[in-house]
Design a protein around this motif. Structure first.
Motif, PDB file in Angstrom:
ATOM      1  N   ASP A   1       9.707  11.262  -6.419  1.00 14.79           N
ATOM      2  CA  ASP A   1      10.921  11.101  -7.040  1.00 14.79           C
ATOM      3  C   ASP A   1      12.006  11.950  -6.627  1.00 14.79           C
ATOM      4  N   ASP A   2      11.310  13.245  -5.983  1.00 11.74           N
ATOM      5  CA  ASP A   2      12.528  14.359  -5.528  1.00 11.74           C
ATOM      6  C   ASP A   2      12.753  13.757  -4.226  1.00 11.74           C
ATOM      7  N   GLU A   3      14.153  13.570  -3.997  1.00  9.86           N
ATOM      8  CA  GLU A   3      14.777  13.051  -2.895  1.00  9.86           C
ATOM      9  C   GLU A   3      14.732  13.981  -1.785  1.00  9.86           C
ATOM     10  N   HIS A   4      14.645  15.323  -2.213  1.00  8.60           N
ATOM     11  CA  HIS A   4      14.703  16.395  -1.275  1.00  8.60           C
ATOM     12  C   HIS A   4      13.107  16.600  -0.489  1.00  8.60           C
ATOM     13  N   ASP A   5      12.462  15.985  -1.144  1.00  5.92           N
ATOM     14  CA  ASP A   5      11.083  15.994  -0.679  1.00  5.92           C
ATOM     15  C   ASP A   5      10.831  15.382   0.585  1.00  5.92           C
ATOM     16  N   PRO A   6      10.564  16.162   1.815  1.00  5.05           N
ATOM     17  CA  PRO A   6      10.148  15.611   3.145  1.00  5.05           C
ATOM     18  C   PRO A   6       9.265  14.465   3.095  1.00  5.05           C
ATOM     19  N   GLU A   7       8.419  14.370   2.410  1.00  4.70           N
ATOM     20  CA  GLU A   7       7.414  13.263   2.073  1.00  4.70           C
ATOM     21  C   GLU A   7       8.083  12.099   1.722  1.00  4.70           C
ATOM     22  N   GLY A   8       9.100  12.218   0.976  1.00  2.00           N
ATOM     23  CA  GLY A   8       9.967  11.121   0.506  1.00  2.00           C
ATOM     24  C   GLY A   8      10.703  10.442   1.482  1.00  2.00           C
ATOM     25  N   ALA A   9      11.347  11.348   2.270  1.00  6.25           N
ATOM     26  CA  ALA A   9      12.142  10.897   3.515  1.00  6.25           C
ATOM     27  C   ALA A   9      11.316  10.250   4.550  1.00  6.25           C
ATOM     28  N   THR A  10      10.091  10.460   4.830  1.00  2.00           N
ATOM     29  CA  THR A  10       9.037   9.979   5.733  1.00  2.00           C
ATOM     30  C   THR A  10       8.856   8.438   5.224  1.00  2.00           C
ATOM     31  N   ILE A  11       8.569   8.398   3.806  1.00  2.00           N
ATOM     32  CA  ILE A  11       8.389   7.287   3.061  1.00  2.00           C
ATOM     33  C   ILE A  11       9.335   6.064   3.482  1.00  2.00           C
ATOM     34  N   ALA A  12      10.522   6.893   2.889  1.00  2.19           N
ATOM     35  CA  ALA A  12      11.662   6.006   3.004  1.00  2.19           C
ATOM     36  C   ALA A  12      11.945   5.413   4.698  1.00  2.19           C
ATOM     37  N   PHE A  13      11.799   6.194   5.442  1.00  2.76           N
ATOM     38  CA  PHE A  13      11.870   5.661   7.069  1.00  2.76           C
ATOM     39  C   PHE A  13      10.836   4.806   7.329  1.00  2.76           C
ATOM     40  N   GLU A  14       9.681   5.064   6.967  1.00  6.37           N
ATOM     41  CA  GLU A  14       8.498   3.974   7.097  1.00  6.37           C
ATOM     42  C   GLU A  14       8.869   2.544   6.512  1.00  6.37           C
ATOM     43  N   ARG A  15       9.459   2.897   5.004  1.00  3.49           N
ATOM     44  CA  ARG A  15       9.564   1.523   4.545  1.00  3.49           C
ATOM     45  C   ARG A  15      10.898   0.588   5.340  1.00  3.49           C
ATOM     46  N   SER A  16      11.874   1.544   5.824  1.00  7.03           N
ATOM     47  CA  SER A  16      12.782   0.599   6.593  1.00  7.03           C
ATOM     48  C   SER A  16      12.237   0.059   7.865  1.00  7.03           C
TER      49      SER A  16
ATOM     50  N   ILE B   1       9.236  -1.052   8.191  1.00  5.70           N
ATOM     51  CA  ILE B   1       8.339  -2.223   7.846  1.00  5.70           C
ATOM     52  C   ILE B   1       9.349  -3.249   7.586  1.00  5.70           C
ATOM     53  N   GLU B   2      10.439  -3.084   6.627  1.00  5.43           N
ATOM     54  CA  GLU B   2      11.503  -4.103   6.384  1.00  5.43           C
ATOM     55  C   GLU B   2      11.945  -4.647   7.741  1.00  5.43           C
ATOM     56  N   ALA B   3      12.123  -3.900   8.647  1.00  5.24           N
ATOM     57  CA  ALA B   3      12.926  -4.343  10.074  1.00  5.24           C
ATOM     58  C   ALA B   3      11.821  -5.272  10.558  1.00  5.24           C
ATOM     59  N   LEU B   4      10.766  -4.791  10.567  1.00  2.33           N
ATOM     60  CA  LEU B   4       9.434  -5.749  11.369  1.00  2.33           C
ATOM     61  C   LEU B   4       9.215  -7.274  10.513  1.00  2.33           C
ATOM     62  N   VAL B   5       9.376  -7.017   9.015  1.00  7.84           N
ATOM     63  CA  VAL B   5       9.218  -8.088   8.417  1.00  7.84           C
ATOM     64  C   VAL B   5      10.733  -9.044   8.562  1.00  7.84           C
ATOM     65  N   ARG B   6      11.784  -8.599   8.720  1.00 11.28           N
ATOM     66  CA  ARG B   6      13.180  -9.530   9.031  1.00 11.28           C
ATOM     67  C   ARG B   6      12.627 -10.056  10.253  1.00 11.28           C
TER      68      ARG B   6
ATOM     69  N   ALA C   1       0.742  -1.087   0.009  1.00  6.24           N
ATOM     70  CA  ALA C   1       0.020   0.000   0.037  1.00  6.24           C
ATOM     71  C   ALA C   1       0.847   1.422   0.090  1.00  6.24           C
ATOM     72  N   MET C   2       2.071   1.160   0.683  1.00  3.75           N
ATOM     73  CA  MET C   2       2.932   2.206   0.895  1.00  3.75           C
ATOM     74  C   MET C   2       3.761   2.588  -0.440  1.00  3.75           C
ATOM     75  N   VAL C   3       4.126   1.542  -1.091  1.00  6.50           N
ATOM     76  CA  VAL C   3       4.704   1.511  -2.337  1.00  6.50           C
ATOM     77  C   VAL C   3       3.837   2.131  -3.291  1.00  6.50           C
ATOM     78  N   ALA C   4       2.586   1.735  -3.353  1.00  6.94           N
ATOM     79  CA  ALA C   4       1.590   2.324  -4.315  1.00  6.94           C
ATOM     80  C   ALA C   4       1.354   3.851  -4.177  1.00  6.94           C
ATOM     81  N   ALA C   5       1.337   4.144  -2.696  1.00 11.34           N
ATOM     82  CA  ALA C   5       1.034   5.546  -2.435  1.00 11.34           C
ATOM     83  C   ALA C   5       2.186   6.419  -2.664  1.00 11.34           C
TER      84      ALA C   5
END
Ligand SMILES: [Zn+2]
Length: 118
Positions: free
Chosen positions: A39-54, A56-61, A28-32
């Motif tokens: 695409d813009d790495e300076h976008d604070p939204e993008g940083a939040t998504i990267a953080f949330e993704r990591s 979730i990945e930690a929880l998956v592991r 759902a997050m990837v789709a969102a």
């Protein structure tokens, strides 16, 4: 009174359910993030998504590791070595097995391996 087999069964079911939920969240997050222009790495939204993704990945592991532990505990149950510490051979103890049905080491070995990892 629940048997070790039933506890492991329940633990396995819970972990699989959690993994399914996490995979769903992740998708759902990837789709969102595809919808919002992340695409813009300076976008604070993008940083939040990267953080949330990591996160979730930690929880998956963590959950995958738990499933491996449960699988190992089931094997030991079949082999008749369940409840015995794989490191020192001492009984793991009912209270600990109640809390962590898939525990493979006694509380003393768990504590000393945590110290060793520091
Ligand atoms: Zn031990």
């Amino acid at each position: 009174m629940t048997s070790a087999h039933d506890r492991l069964e329940a633990e396995n079911t819970q972990a699989l359910q959690r993994l399914a939920d996490l995979t769903h969240d992740f998708d759902a997050m990837v789709a969102a993030s595809r919808d919002t222009n992340a695409d813009d790495e300076h976008d604070p939204e993008g940083a939040t998504i990267a953080f949330e993704r990591s996160q979730i990945e930690a929880l998956v592991r963590q959950t995958e590791r738990q499933l491996q532990e449960v699988a190992g505990a089931r094997k030991r149950l079949d082999a008749g070595t369940y409840g015995t510490c794989v490191v020192c051979g001492s009984p793991i103890g009912d209270a600990r097995l109640e809390a962590r049905p898939a525990a493979e080491v006694c509380i003393r070995c768990a504590a000393s391996s945590r110290l060793a990892r520091r």
